[in-house]
Motif scaffolding. Structure first.
Motif, PDB file in Angstrom:
ATOM      1  N   GLU A   1       0.832  -1.214   0.000  1.00 26.30           N
ATOM      2  CA  GLU A   1       0.000   0.000   0.000  1.00 26.30           C
ATOM      3  C   GLU A   1       0.863   1.259   0.000  1.00 26.30           C
ATOM      4  OE1 GLU A   1      -3.225   0.564  -0.340  1.00 26.30           O
ATOM      5  OE2 GLU A   1      -3.659  -1.573  -0.513  1.00 26.30           O
TER       6      GLU A   1
ATOM      7  N   PRO B   1       0.710  12.566   3.189  1.00 27.13           N
ATOM      8  CA  PRO B   1      -0.449  11.692   2.942  1.00 27.13           C
ATOM      9  C   PRO B   1      -1.610  12.037   3.860  1.00 27.13           C
ATOM     10  CG  PRO B   1       1.235  10.519   4.152  1.00 27.13           C
ATOM     11  CD  PRO B   1       1.812  11.861   3.824  1.00 27.13           C
TER      12      PRO B   1
ATOM     13  N   ASN C   1       1.229   3.991  -3.047  1.00 33.04           N
ATOM     14  CA  ASN C   1       0.978   5.424  -2.834  1.00 33.04           C
ATOM     15  C   ASN C   1       2.145   6.267  -3.324  1.00 33.04           C
ATOM     16  OD1 ASN C   1      -1.522   4.980  -1.781  1.00 33.04           O
ATOM     17  ND2 ASN C   1      -0.933   5.302   0.346  1.00 33.04           N
TER      18      ASN C   1
ATOM     19  N   GLY D   1      -4.967   2.424   0.754  1.00 37.56           N
ATOM     20  CA  GLY D   1      -4.011   3.424   1.208  1.00 37.56           C
ATOM     21  C   GLY D   1      -3.778   3.355   2.700  1.00 37.56           C
TER      22      GLY D   1
END
Length: 169
Positions: free
Chosen positions: A49, A87, A53, A96
Motif C-alpha cells: 500500500e 499523505p 501510494n 491506502g
C-alpha cells in the motif's frame, strides 16, 4: 534459542509495479529468517500500500527507502520518499493509509528534509521455539524410571501345599 535483537533491513529503490512484487518477496524472506512468519501477509500488504501510494502520488521521480526494524518486541516498517505532499487518511475507498491502519498496531507520518516518512508498527514478540533434541535433566529433578521386572521368589515346600494358587517357580 537466543534471538539477535534489533534486526534491521533497508533498501533504496525507484518504485514500479515489478519492484513492488519483488520487494514483497524480499520482505517475506526477511520475516521468515527472523521467525516472524505470522506477520508476512499483513506487513507485505502494508508495504505494498505504501509503495503504491509513492508510485501514484510522487510519480516517476519516486526515490524511496524501505526499512524494516525488529527490536524483539515491535516490528517497524517505514517508507521514506522524496515527495513533498503529506499523505491523508481518506474515509472512502478502504485502501491506502486506511488499510495500513487496519493492518498495524500504530502508524504515522513525518516530514523530512528530502520529503516524508510513513511508518507502521506491529507487536511482534520474540518467537518461542521447541527444542527437537531432548536436553539433559536438570540437577535435582527426578526422572521417572520403570522399576525392574519382578522376579518370582521360590516358594518353600512347606507352604506350597497350603496356597490355593499354584506356586511360581
Amino acid at each position: 534459542m537466543t534471538v539477535q535483537l534489533d534486526r534491521h533491513y533497508s533498501v533504496e529503490l525507484q518504485v514500479s509495479a515489478e519492484r513492488v512484487c519483488q520487494l514483497r518477496r524480499i520482505i517475506a524472506a526477511h520475516l521468515r529468517h527472523w521467525s516472524l512468519e505470522l506477520h508476512i501477509r499483513p506487513v507485505c500488504r502494508g508495504v505494498e500500500e505504501l509503495l503504491t501510494n509513492v508510485h501514484r502520488h510522487v510519480g516517476d521521480n519516486n526515490n524511496c527507502v524501505v526499512e524494516l526494524r525488529w527490536s524483539g518486541r515491535h516490528l517497524t516498517v517505514s517508507v521514506a520518499d522524496n515527495g513533498a505532499e503529506m499523505p491523508r487518511l481518506l474515509s472512502t475507498g478502504g485502501g491506502g493509509l486506511s488499510r495500513v491502519m487496519a493492518l498495524s498496531d500504530s502508524w504515522g507520518t513525518c516530514r523530512t528534509a528530502e520529503g516524508k516518512v510513513v511508518w507502521f508498527t506491529r507487536y511482534a514478540k520474540e518467537p518461542r521455539t521447541v527444542e527437537l533434541v531432548p536436553s539433559a535433566p536438570l540437577p535435582g529433578v527426578l526422572e521417572f524410571r520403570r522399576p525392574p521386572a519382578a522376579v518370582p521368589e521360590a516358594v518353600p515346600e512347606s507352604t506350597a501345599a497350603c496356597d490355593t494358587a499354584p506356586a511360581l517357580v
